[in-house]
Design a protein around this motif. Structure first.
Motif, PDB file in Angstrom:
ATOM      1  N   UNK A 333      23.488 -24.151  -8.505  1.00 34.27           N
ATOM      2  CA  UNK A 333      22.687 -23.934  -7.297  1.00 34.27           C
ATOM      3  C   UNK A 333      23.428 -23.090  -6.261  1.00 34.27           C
ATOM      4  N   UNK A 334      24.764 -23.120  -6.284  1.00 37.02           N
ATOM      5  CA  UNK A 334      25.536 -22.372  -5.287  1.00 37.02           C
ATOM      6  C   UNK A 334      25.559 -20.868  -5.570  1.00 37.02           C
ATOM      7  N   UNK A 335      25.002 -20.442  -6.712  1.00 29.22           N
ATOM      8  CA  UNK A 335      25.052 -19.023  -7.072  1.00 29.22           C
ATOM      9  C   UNK A 335      23.883 -18.222  -6.494  1.00 29.22           C
ATOM     10  N   UNK A 336      22.969 -18.859  -5.784  1.00 31.06           N
ATOM     11  CA  UNK A 336      21.821 -18.129  -5.216  1.00 31.06           C
ATOM     12  C   UNK A 336      22.298 -17.144  -4.147  1.00 31.06           C
ATOM     13  N   UNK A 337      21.678 -15.977  -4.141  1.00 32.02           N
ATOM     14  CA  UNK A 337      22.052 -14.908  -3.214  1.00 32.02           C
ATOM     15  C   UNK A 337      21.482 -15.211  -1.822  1.00 32.02           C
ATOM     16  N   UNK A 438      22.082 -29.449  16.363  1.00 31.62           N
ATOM     17  CA  UNK A 438      23.083 -28.403  16.474  1.00 31.62           C
ATOM     18  C   UNK A 438      24.393 -28.859  17.081  1.00 31.62           C
ATOM     19  N   UNK A 439      24.338 -29.857  17.978  1.00 29.68           N
ATOM     20  CA  UNK A 439      25.557 -30.315  18.635  1.00 29.68           C
ATOM     21  C   UNK A 439      26.549 -30.943  17.682  1.00 29.68           C
ATOM     22  N   UNK A 440      26.084 -31.402  16.540  1.00 29.62           N
ATOM     23  CA  UNK A 440      26.957 -32.048  15.562  1.00 29.62           C
ATOM     24  C   UNK A 440      27.471 -31.082  14.502  1.00 29.62           C
ATOM     25  N   UNK A 441      26.896 -29.886  14.433  1.00 34.47           N
ATOM     26  CA  UNK A 441      27.271 -28.945  13.367  1.00 34.47           C
ATOM     27  C   UNK A 441      28.695 -28.432  13.551  1.00 34.47           C
ATOM     28  N   UNK A 442      29.486 -28.477  12.473  1.00 34.18           N
ATOM     29  CA  UNK A 442      30.862 -27.977  12.538  1.00 34.18           C
ATOM     30  C   UNK A 442      31.000 -26.676  11.755  1.00 34.18           C
ATOM     31  N   UNK A 443      29.872 -26.100  11.377  1.00 32.86           N
ATOM     32  CA  UNK A 443      29.840 -24.790  10.695  1.00 32.86           C
ATOM     33  C   UNK A 443      30.655 -24.773   9.407  1.00 32.86           C
ATOM     34  N   UNK A 444      30.661 -25.877   8.670  1.00 33.56           N
ATOM     35  CA  UNK A 444      31.394 -25.902   7.404  1.00 33.56           C
ATOM     36  C   UNK A 444      30.706 -25.039   6.355  1.00 33.56           C
ATOM     37  N   UNK A 445      29.365 -24.887   6.489  1.00 36.31           N
ATOM     38  CA  UNK A 445      28.634 -24.010   5.575  1.00 36.31           C
ATOM     39  C   UNK A 445      28.217 -24.648   4.268  1.00 36.31           C
ATOM     40  N   UNK A 446      28.451 -25.958   4.099  1.00 36.44           N
ATOM     41  CA  UNK A 446      28.029 -26.616   2.859  1.00 36.44           C
ATOM     42  C   UNK A 446      26.535 -26.463   2.621  1.00 36.44           C
ATOM     43  N   UNK A 447      25.756 -26.589   3.703  1.00 29.43           N
ATOM     44  CA  UNK A 447      24.288 -26.530   3.584  1.00 29.43           C
ATOM     45  C   UNK A 447      23.836 -25.193   3.013  1.00 29.43           C
ATOM     46  N   UNK A 448      24.397 -24.101   3.527  1.00 27.41           N
ATOM     47  CA  UNK A 448      24.018 -22.773   3.037  1.00 27.41           C
ATOM     48  C   UNK A 448      24.525 -22.558   1.616  1.00 27.41           C
ATOM     49  N   UNK A 449      25.745 -22.993   1.359  1.00 32.63           N
ATOM     50  CA  UNK A 449      26.340 -22.782   0.033  1.00 32.63           C
ATOM     51  C   UNK A 449      25.476 -23.390  -1.063  1.00 32.63           C
ATOM     52  N   UNK A 450      24.998 -24.613  -0.848  1.00 31.59           N
ATOM     53  CA  UNK A 450      24.280 -25.314  -1.907  1.00 31.59           C
ATOM     54  C   UNK A 450      22.767 -25.221  -1.784  1.00 31.59           C
TER      55      UNK A 450
END
Length: 514
Positions: A333-337, A438-450
């Motif tokens: 799933x992480x390979x999506x463009x 948004x106040x809790x987001x630490x911008x780790x990017x896990x959500x976008x990656x997967x």
């Protein structure tokens, strides 16, 4: 644990190797009585003459047998086409039934043995590898070392796996006669369920269903402690096994038309073809129920359920394509463009396929109700183009074969016309949204990656903006992998669903939007 898993990999690889070699063992001999038994009455005389040079000859492989069959059969048809005698051309493809009938391989004597050495051994190997995988680990989503895996990050193993899948799909769709031994192997199972010998589609449906069930067990282990993911996985396993595989075969057993009650037009693009309509209308009350049920799904269930729950009710809980993507395709799933270019291509491509399906169906229905006076049999050409380009090449070869190369939702994202229809309803008239804190987001990017649909979820999360996207299938993995609980899937009132932030704060400017 590692020893058991290593043993599982060895058994699975042995089963896969045997599955790949099996089509090429055995010998073949054609006899006139086999031709009479496996061809239509109107073609028997011609076929007996065409294949006369092959009678009694022993072929040591299906490659040699099929090569001779194609030579004599194509020579006959080519001569008729050259003389414009189109009405005498034999359009039916007898390569698979005659190759199957002529087989003298050991598979015909012991089909259960070979089914055990391939499919059942692969299941055992896969389970030995999967079951200990998350044993002793705390609940939570585990993606340790995913970008260091050759299989999961477009490495050599991923390329080999993708190539094998692509080759299998090409042979399955266009050259099934080369899979004769594999089809013979599942004949007893098909006879037990439907009372009919197996076709390549029974073989495919069996493997497809087993893949979802086995990899579904992996999902249960991976997402332990996450009720949403486990329920969703259980749902796609149930619908694939009961509605897509068993029920249609049981209908055939009772001489009813094959029908998948969860498949919806335009994904089920042949639903309004003349032979499907005639099959349903001539099958009594159950046939009429199939027709009415299919129409209700299109004009009532899709807009109504999508309004309340978004497209996830189908794409992530019911659909067989989605079921395979969420189970077998989960490691990819992480390979999506995630690029804007991919999003731009996605919008034009998926809606283009939807327009193609709608136009083709409209022409088909008009022609059908005018008793083919409008375009004659020309709609068959349209059906052939769509079936080849969309139904086979896009949905099958690219849709699944490209899992290890482009992610697990290539078909759903770029080609599925039903996903486009559901997406339009979800975007413009639905209660579904993914809310963000948004106040809790630490911008780790896990959500976008997967995100398997290529959505840059973090972009929304950083702004505290609701995610309302037509492509989102509501799998919920973005929320599952978020370490701060920023994301939540909701079906609340429409009010406040669409947000457009009035103020954009940049590095050097603050813009107030009108």
């Amino acid at each position: 644990m590692k020893t058991i898993q290593s043993l599982g990999i060895v058994l699975f690889c042995l089963a896969l190797a045997f599955f790949s070699i099996l089509p090429f063992i055995g010998s073949y001999t054609l006899r006139p009585e086999l031709v009479e038994k496996n061809t239509k009455d109107i073609h028997q005389k011609q076929m007996l003459e065409i294949l006369q040079p092959m009678y009694g000859e022993l072929y040591s492989s299906n490659v040699a047998f099929i090569a001779d069959f194609n030579k004599y059969f194509n020579n006959y048809n080519d001569a008729l086409k050259a003389s414009q005698s189109w009405d005498q051309v034999i359009w039916d493809n007898y390569a698979l039934p005659l190759t199957k009938a002529s087989s003298q391989s050991p598979v015909t004597e012991n089909p259960w043995l070979y089914l055990g050495l391939t499919v059942f051994l692969a299941i055992v190997g896969a389970l030995l590898y999967i079951l200990p995988m998350y044993a002793g680990k705390l609940p939570g989503i585990k993606h340790d070392g995913i970008y260091f895996s050759s299989m999961k990050s477009k490495g050599l193993l991923g390329i080999i796996t993708g190539s094998w899948l692509i080759l299998f799909y090409i042979v399955l769709y266009w050259f099934p006669e080369y899979l004769t031994n594999l089809i013979l192997m599942v004949d007893p199972l098909s006879m037990a369920i439907s009372g009919n010998p197996a076709s390549q589609w029974f073989l495919y449906g069996l493997i497809y269903t087993i893949a979802i069930l086995v990899m579904g067990i992996r999902m249960f282990k991976k997402y332990k402690g996450n009720a949403y993911q486990r329920l969703r996985t259980g749902s796609v396993m149930f619908f694939q096994l009961a509605f897509a595989f068993m029920l249609p075969e049981i209908l055939v057993l009772f001489n009813m038309p094959w029908h998948d009650f969860k498949n919806i037009w335009p994904l089920d693009y042949s639903f309004f073809y003349d032979y499907r309509l005639e099959g349903m209308t001539s099958s009594g009350a159950l046939g009429m129920f199939m027709l009415i049920w299919g129409i209700i799904l299109i004009i009532v269930a899709v807009p109504l359920l999508t309004y309340f729950y978004g497209k996830r009710w189908y794409c992530s809980w019911v659909c067989g394509c989605g079921g395979l993507a969420e189970t077998l395709g989960d490691p990819y799933r992480q390979l999506s463009d995630k690029s804007l270019k991919a999003w731009s291509i996605e919008r034009y491509l998926i809606h283009g396929v939807l327009v193609f399906a709608v136009v083709m169906t409209a022409v088909t229905l008009v022609n059908y109700f005018m008793e083919f006076e409008l375009l004659g049999q020309a709609t068959n050409q349209l059906h052939s183009i769509y079936g080849f380009a969309i139904g086979s090449a896009f949905a099958g070869v690219i849709g699944t074969g490209f899992y290890p190369l482009m992610g697990n939702r290539v078909w759903c994202r770029f080609g599925c016309p039903l996903a486009a229809y559901l997406g339009m309803v979800q975007r413009f008239k639905s209660r579904f949204r993914i809310t963000t804190n948004g106040g809790q987001c630490i911008s780790c990017g896990n959500c976008s990656t997967y995100c398997e649909m290529g959505i840059d979820v973090r972009w929304y999360a950083q702004r505290g903006q609701n995610i309302v996207r037509s492509s989102c299938v509501g799998c919920g993995v973005c929320a599952s992998v978020c370490p701060r609980g920023v994301l939540k899937l909701e079906n609340a009132d429409e009010e406040g669903r669409l947000q457009d932030l009035p103020i954009i704060i940049g590095n050097k400017s603050i813009t107030i939007k009108n």
